[in-house]
Design an enzyme around this catalytic site. Structure first.
Site, PDB file in Angstrom:
ATOM      1  N   ASP A 114       0.807  -1.097   0.044  1.00 55.50           N
ATOM      2  CA  ASP A 114      -0.157  -0.037  -0.032  1.00 55.50           C
ATOM      3  C   ASP A 114       0.884   1.198  -0.020  1.00 55.50           C
ATOM      4  O   ASP A 114       2.126   1.301   0.354  1.00 55.50           O
ATOM      5  CB  ASP A 114      -1.059  -0.003   1.137  1.00 55.50           C
ATOM      6  CG  ASP A 114      -1.448   1.091   1.642  1.00 55.50           C
ATOM      7  OD1 ASP A 114      -2.158   1.654   0.617  1.00 55.50           O
ATOM      8  OD2 ASP A 114      -1.388   1.901   2.709  1.00 55.50           O
ATOM      9  N   ASP A 120      -0.055   5.307   1.263  1.00 57.06           N
ATOM     10  CA  ASP A 120      -0.004   5.933   2.238  1.00 57.06           C
ATOM     11  C   ASP A 120      -0.031   5.200   3.422  1.00 57.06           C
ATOM     12  O   ASP A 120      -0.721   4.224   3.567  1.00 57.06           O
ATOM     13  CB  ASP A 120      -1.288   6.862   2.353  1.00 57.06           C
ATOM     14  CG  ASP A 120      -1.235   7.827   1.099  1.00 57.06           C
ATOM     15  OD1 ASP A 120      -1.042   7.486   0.109  1.00 57.06           O
ATOM     16  OD2 ASP A 120      -1.775   9.184   1.468  1.00 57.06           O
TER      17      ASP A 120
HETATM   18  P1  IMP Z   1      -3.340   4.385  -0.476  1.00 52.65           P
HETATM   19  O1  IMP Z   1      -3.108   4.286   1.067  1.00 52.65           O
HETATM   20  O2  IMP Z   1      -2.062   4.316  -1.220  1.00 52.65           O
HETATM   21  O3  IMP Z   1      -4.314   3.214  -0.565  1.00 52.65           O
HETATM   22  O4  IMP Z   1      -3.940   5.738  -0.560  1.00 52.65           O
HETATM   23  C1  IMP Z   1      -4.945   6.206  -0.145  1.00 52.65           C
HETATM   24  C2  IMP Z   1      -5.146   7.820  -0.325  1.00 52.65           C
HETATM   25  O5  IMP Z   1      -5.012   8.090  -1.933  1.00 52.65           O
HETATM   26  C3  IMP Z   1      -6.719   8.342  -0.190  1.00 52.65           C
HETATM   27  O6  IMP Z   1      -6.699   8.714   1.077  1.00 52.65           O
HETATM   28  C4  IMP Z   1      -6.686   9.567  -1.126  1.00 52.65           C
HETATM   29  O7  IMP Z   1      -5.910  10.754  -0.243  1.00 52.65           O
HETATM   30  C5  IMP Z   1      -5.884   9.507  -2.048  1.00 52.65           C
HETATM   31  N1  IMP Z   1      -6.356   9.252  -3.439  1.00 52.65           N
HETATM   32  C6  IMP Z   1      -6.041   9.914  -4.774  1.00 52.65           C
HETATM   33  N2  IMP Z   1      -6.765   9.672  -5.390  1.00 52.65           N
HETATM   34  C7  IMP Z   1      -7.800   8.900  -5.282  1.00 52.65           C
HETATM   35  C8  IMP Z   1      -8.651   7.922  -5.850  1.00 52.65           C
HETATM   36  O8  IMP Z   1      -8.964   7.919  -6.991  1.00 52.65           O
HETATM   37  N3  IMP Z   1      -9.293   7.091  -5.180  1.00 52.65           N
HETATM   38  C9  IMP Z   1      -9.022   6.648  -3.696  1.00 52.65           C
HETATM   39  N4  IMP Z   1      -7.995   7.515  -3.255  1.00 52.65           N
HETATM   40  C10 IMP Z   1      -7.341   8.539  -3.863  1.00 52.65           C
HETATM   41 MG    MG Z   2      -2.692   3.192   3.415  1.00 60.87          MG
END
Ligand code: IMP
Ligand code: MG
Length: 416
Positions: free
Chosen positions: A153, A155
């Site tokens: 993942d 973030d």
């Molecule tokens: P992850 O933790 O890498 O899955 O990223 C999640 C974060 O990506 C979300 O909290 C959003 O802030 C950001 N985000 C940007 N574009 C999108 C999208 O199209 N769908 C969902 N999240 C997005």
């Molecule tokens: Mg995450």
């Protein structure tokens, strides 16, 4: 009744992992019976050692019992008799395990680091068990098969929420090491952009390091991909591009089931989700704007304000319920989740993202794949679905991801 049910569901169930809570309950018994909060530390160090050893033994025995129940569960699933699994009776929400979990050895490992059985006032916690399960999973992968694909993942897992993967990030040399060992790597993130430079902006520290590495062959460099929007946009590493990535057309990687996702259904589902998000925005007075994309719709805060957790969760649960109850929600997989300070609904989910990476790399087994993420609660969390496609590790910060990769390296070295 309805109100009581709603309170229980909305406030509790989705915020608890049933398996972890159950193990926590089992360990609470020896904690209560064996911990000696009244013994003074200074005067009784020998006595304390005995108590700790005794407590350790009882915790370890319980872990072995759980390990055996999981083995039995795997056996019954393989024999197509899932209803006969005792674990399933005890923890009805438990899913599938793709490898054995070596919980007793994992507990010994974590106990040496976290001093779980030496504690007399603080019982084995959610985090103790989460980390023990992670260690048990690593041992399961290393001892029963091998790790051929790791998906991460973005973030919170690779970098802090909403931040970028910068060159000083300590995860970079670890990922380079994985690639050098011939393992494949996928960044499976919800962040959904259709163009490669946007991902370069978020991941440049890692992508530049792969590009510049003299230790990696071109083939090893081709072992990293980025899957954006959960399961919507695939990019491969491309040394010839300034942004280090090339878009891979969907025809080249979509799974057969995914080719059945119709454009008019996608639009209908996103319209429905957008409506629900707008209703929440008004009803809850969210200081947020609605963002509609090709494969997602979300609300995000304007001017960087923070939206409180309760409102984010309420919004996720409202949207999830609305879409789930619709006909199109039954036809098309989607993922509604709380991104920390925003709420997004994506078409597809990380189970499809991870499966697509497995397929892209010529069909890697779920039992040889590890997905590492921070969002594993059953509702409003997007890594949860990866459990359908691979083994998983649940981390709580980028620093834990680094520790986990070092633990994996040590486990691989000691098994070979
Ligand atoms: P992850 O933790 O890498 O899955 O990223 C999640 C974060 O990506 C979300 O909290 C959003 O802030 C950001 N985000 C940007 N574009 C999108 C999208 O199209 N769908 C969902 N999240 C997005
Ligand atoms: Mg995450």
């Amino acid at each position: 009744m309805t109100t009581r049910y709603r309170v229980e569901y909305a406030l509790k169930t989705h915020r608890r992992d049933q398996l972890i809570e159950w193990i926590k309950g089992l360990l609470a018994v020896p904690f209560v019976l064996h911990s000696q909060p009244t013994v003074i530390y200074q005067n009784h160090s020998e006595g304390l050692q005995t108590i700790a050893a005794d407590t350790h033994q009882r915790y370890a025995e319980i872990m072995l019992d759980v390990e055996n129940l999981i083995a039995d569960h795997i056996h019954h699933e393989a024999a197509s008799l899932p209803g006969k699994s005792k674990l399933k009776l005890l923890v009805p929400s438990v899913g599938s395990f793709f490898t054995a979990l070596h919980l007793q050895d994992a507990f010994n490992y974590q106990d040496e680091r976290r001093f779980i059985s030496r504690r007399r006032f603080v019982a084995p916690s959610f985090n103790d068990i989460r980390l023990t399960l992670n260690s048990a999973q690593l041992l399961g992968l290393v001892r029963t098969s091998s790790v051929e694909l790791l998906t991460f993942d973005g973030d919170v897992t690779l970098y802090d929420d909403g931040k970028n993967l910068t060159p000083s990030n300590p995860v970079i040399p670890r990922i380079l090491r994985l690639l050098q060992q011939g393992r494949k790597v996928g960044i499976v993130t919800a962040a959904g952009y259709e163009d490669a430079p946007k991902y370069y902006e978020r991941l440049y520290g890692l992508l530049d390091a792969v590009f510049e590495s003299g230790d990696l062959s071109s083939e090893q460099k081709a072992g990293i991909v980025v899957m954006g929007g959960e399961s919507n946009f695939l990019f491969r590493f491309d040394e010839s591009k300034d942004c280090r990535l090339s878009y891979v057309p969907r025809e080249e990687w979509l799974l057969d089931e995914m080719t059945a996702w119709r454009e008019d259904d996608i639009k209908e589902l996103l319209d429905l989700a957008e409506n629900a998000l707008r209703t929440c925005k008004d009803a809850l007075n969210l200081p947020a704007a609605v963002l509609r994309k090709d494969r997602a719709v979300g609300v995000y805060p304007v001017n960087g304000v923070r939206i409180n957790r309760e409102l984010l969760e309420e919004t996720v649960l409202v949207v999830q319920n609305t879409v789930e109850r619709s006909a199109v929600g039954a036809r098309l997989p989607f993922c509604a989740f709380n991104g920390g300070n925003d709420v997004f609904v994506d078409i597809g989910d990380k189970s499809w993202g991870v499966r697509a990476c497995q397929r892209y790399f010529n069909g890697i087994d779920p039992g040889k794949t590890l997905h590492i993420g921070d969002q594993f609660l059953s509702a409003g969390a997007n890594d949860f679905k990866a459990r359908l496609a691979s083994t998983t590790a649940w981390i709580a910060s980028p620093a834990e991801t680094v520790d986990l990769l070092d633990e994996l390296e040590a486990a691989v070295n000691s098994s070979s």
